[in-house]
Design an enzyme around this catalytic site. Structure first.
Site, short mmCIF file in Angstrom:
data_model
loop_
_atom_site.label_atom_id
_atom_site.label_comp_id
_atom_site.label_asym_id
_atom_site.label_seq_id
_atom_site.Cartn_x
_atom_site.Cartn_y
_atom_site.Cartn_z
CE LYS A 13 52.83 -25.46 -16.82
NZ LYS A 13 54.12 -25.36 -17.56
NE ARG A 88 50.82 -20.31 -20.24
CZ ARG A 88 50.74 -21.62 -20.28
NH1 ARG A 88 49.76 -22.23 -19.70
NH2 ARG A 88 51.67 -22.31 -20.87
NE ARG A 127 56.02 -31.53 -24.22
CZ ARG A 127 55.49 -30.49 -23.61
NH1 ARG A 127 55.06 -30.59 -22.37
NH2 ARG A 127 55.39 -29.33 -24.23
NE ARG A 160 52.47 -29.13 -26.28
CZ ARG A 160 52.39 -28.57 -25.08
NH1 ARG A 160 52.07 -29.31 -24.03
NH2 ARG A 160 52.60 -27.29 -24.91
NE ARG A 171 55.32 -23.67 -25.45
CZ ARG A 171 55.61 -24.97 -25.31
NH1 ARG A 171 56.27 -25.60 -26.25
NH2 ARG A 171 55.23 -25.61 -24.24
P1 AP5 Z 1 55.88 -31.64 -19.04
O1 AP5 Z 1 55.41 -32.26 -17.77
O2 AP5 Z 1 55.12 -31.99 -20.27
O3 AP5 Z 1 56.02 -30.04 -18.87
P2 AP5 Z 1 54.93 -28.90 -18.71
O4 AP5 Z 1 55.37 -27.98 -17.64
O5 AP5 Z 1 53.55 -29.49 -18.59
O6 AP5 Z 1 55.15 -28.19 -20.11
P3 AP5 Z 1 54.12 -27.63 -21.16
O7 AP5 Z 1 54.90 -27.43 -22.42
O8 AP5 Z 1 52.91 -28.51 -21.28
O9 AP5 Z 1 53.76 -26.29 -20.52
P4 AP5 Z 1 53.18 -25.08 -21.20
O10 AP5 Z 1 52.78 -24.32 -20.00
O11 AP5 Z 1 54.02 -24.38 -22.19
O12 AP5 Z 1 52.05 -25.70 -22.13
P5 AP5 Z 1 50.48 -25.68 -22.07
O13 AP5 Z 1 50.01 -26.94 -22.66
O14 AP5 Z 1 49.97 -25.27 -20.74
O15 AP5 Z 1 57.43 -32.02 -19.22
C1 AP5 Z 1 58.16 -31.59 -20.36
C2 AP5 Z 1 59.17 -32.69 -20.75
O16 AP5 Z 1 60.14 -32.81 -19.72
C3 AP5 Z 1 58.56 -34.08 -20.93
O17 AP5 Z 1 59.17 -34.75 -21.98
C4 AP5 Z 1 58.85 -34.81 -19.60
O18 AP5 Z 1 59.01 -36.19 -19.77
C5 AP5 Z 1 60.16 -34.13 -19.17
N1 AP5 Z 1 60.25 -33.96 -17.71
C6 AP5 Z 1 59.26 -33.57 -16.87
N2 AP5 Z 1 59.73 -33.49 -15.61
C7 AP5 Z 1 61.04 -33.84 -15.67
C8 AP5 Z 1 62.09 -33.94 -14.70
N3 AP5 Z 1 61.86 -33.67 -13.40
N4 AP5 Z 1 63.31 -34.31 -15.12
C9 AP5 Z 1 63.56 -34.61 -16.44
N5 AP5 Z 1 62.61 -34.53 -17.40
C10 AP5 Z 1 61.37 -34.14 -17.03
O19 AP5 Z 1 50.17 -24.45 -23.06
C11 AP5 Z 1 50.40 -24.54 -24.44
C12 AP5 Z 1 49.86 -23.30 -25.13
O20 AP5 Z 1 48.44 -23.18 -24.90
C13 AP5 Z 1 50.44 -21.96 -24.62
O21 AP5 Z 1 51.64 -21.63 -25.27
C14 AP5 Z 1 49.29 -21.00 -24.97
O22 AP5 Z 1 49.28 -20.67 -26.32
C15 AP5 Z 1 48.05 -21.83 -24.68
N6 AP5 Z 1 47.58 -21.69 -23.28
C16 AP5 Z 1 47.52 -22.68 -22.33
N7 AP5 Z 1 47.06 -22.20 -21.17
C17 AP5 Z 1 46.84 -20.86 -21.38
C18 AP5 Z 1 46.40 -19.81 -20.54
N8 AP5 Z 1 46.09 -20.01 -19.25
N9 AP5 Z 1 46.31 -18.57 -21.07
C19 AP5 Z 1 46.60 -18.34 -22.38
N10 AP5 Z 1 47.04 -19.29 -23.22
C20 AP5 Z 1 47.16 -20.54 -22.72
#
Ligand code: AP5
Length: 216
Positions: A13, A88, A127, A160, A171
């Site tokens: 994402k 989410r 990552r 992270r 997660r």
């Molecule tokens: P990346 O693009 O970073 O993946 P992502 O989908 O953004 O993953 P996140 O870990 O950021 O998602 P998340 O939803 O768990 O975290 P968030 O920060 O929202 O890619 C990942 C890796 O893969 C990278 O190294 C990249 O280079 C590689 N990659 C990408 N695309 C690729 C491809 N096509 N092929 C190969 N490699 C690839 O949330 C974190 C925490 O915050 C949650 O656990 C929760 O505690 C809290 N939180 C956030 N939002 C909410 C909400 N709405 N409600 C409640 N709690 C929340």
């Protein structure tokens, strides 16, 4: 244009969001980034969120809903926005819907990036992120030229706290439990668009652009 990016942790994402906001000139609203910044600043919000995030759990709905409801009222969101990591849960989706109605807005695209679970684990544990410019790298799939140094700005790369194997597993479990009803919600509304996220990032972006449209 208002876009929601859905998908499990590690689906790409953030990676696709960075491309989309550049191509379509949209503000990027990542609840994960907002919460991590609050944690780094040790604000009241950050202190509350940290405990949940480090365990791989979701921050309570009311906290996150409040953040997004305020953020989408800001002036830079008048012409559109990209939501990454929100909603989410079903409660978050319903709250968003009602806030958008109040603001006379609607969601144009709900893009759900799908990736196999084994790939997600590999992506998250490998990552690395630049602490200077936020560029996302991967040790295997997209390594920096120099170990732990950003190719773009020379900043130091970090992992992270929630990208350790145990927290990643947690997660992914939380995602499965909380998000099924959310996916069904957008599917029932005929808004859900599934994207194959198993491909190279450029190919995933091509698929998204084919749906959202190519900027003239
Ligand atoms: P990346 O693009 O970073 O993946 P992502 O989908 O953004 O993953 P996140 O870990 O950021 O998602 P998340 O939803 O768990 O975290 P968030 O920060 O929202 O890619 C990942 C890796 O893969 C990278 O190294 C990249 O280079 C590689 N990659 C990408 N695309 C690729 C491809 N096509 N092929 C190969 N490699 C690839 O949330 C974190 C925490 O915050 C949650 O656990 C929760 O505690 C809290 N939180 C956030 N939002 C909410 C909400 N709405 N409600 C409640 N709690 C929340």
């Amino acid at each position: 244009m208002n876009i929601i990016l859905l998908g499990p942790p590690g689906a790409g994402k953030g990676t696709q969001a960075k491309r989309l906001i550049k191509e379509f000139n949209l503000p990027h609203i990542s609840t994960g980034d907002i919460l991590r910044e609050a944690v780094a600043n040790q604000s009241d919000l950050g202190k509350e969120a940290e405990e949940y995030m480090n365990k791989g759990e979701l921050v309570p709905d009311m906290v996150v809903i409040g953040i997004v409801a305020e953020r989408i009222k800001e002036e830079d969101c008048l012409e559109g926005f990209l939501l990454d990591g929100f909603p989410r849960t079903l409660a978050q989706a319903e709250a968003l819907e009602s806030e958008l109605q109040n603001q006379n807005k609607k969601i144009d695209y709900v893009l759900n990036i799908e990736v196999d679970e084994s790939e997600l684990i590999q992506r998250l544990t490998g990552r690395r992120i630049c602490q200077g410019c936020g560029r996302i790298f991967h040790l295997v799939f997209d390594p920096p030229n120099e170990t732990d140094i950003c190719d773009i700005c020379g900043g130091k790369l970090y992992q992270r706290e929630d990208d350790t194997f145990e927290t990643v597993k947690k997660r992914l479990d939380v995602y499965k439990k909380q998000t099924t009803s959310l996916i069904q919600y957008y599917d029932k509304q005929g808004q859900l668009i599934n994207i194959d996220g198993n491909k190279q990032p450029e190919l995933v972006f091509d698929e998204i652009k084919g749906i959202v449209g190519v900027k003239n």
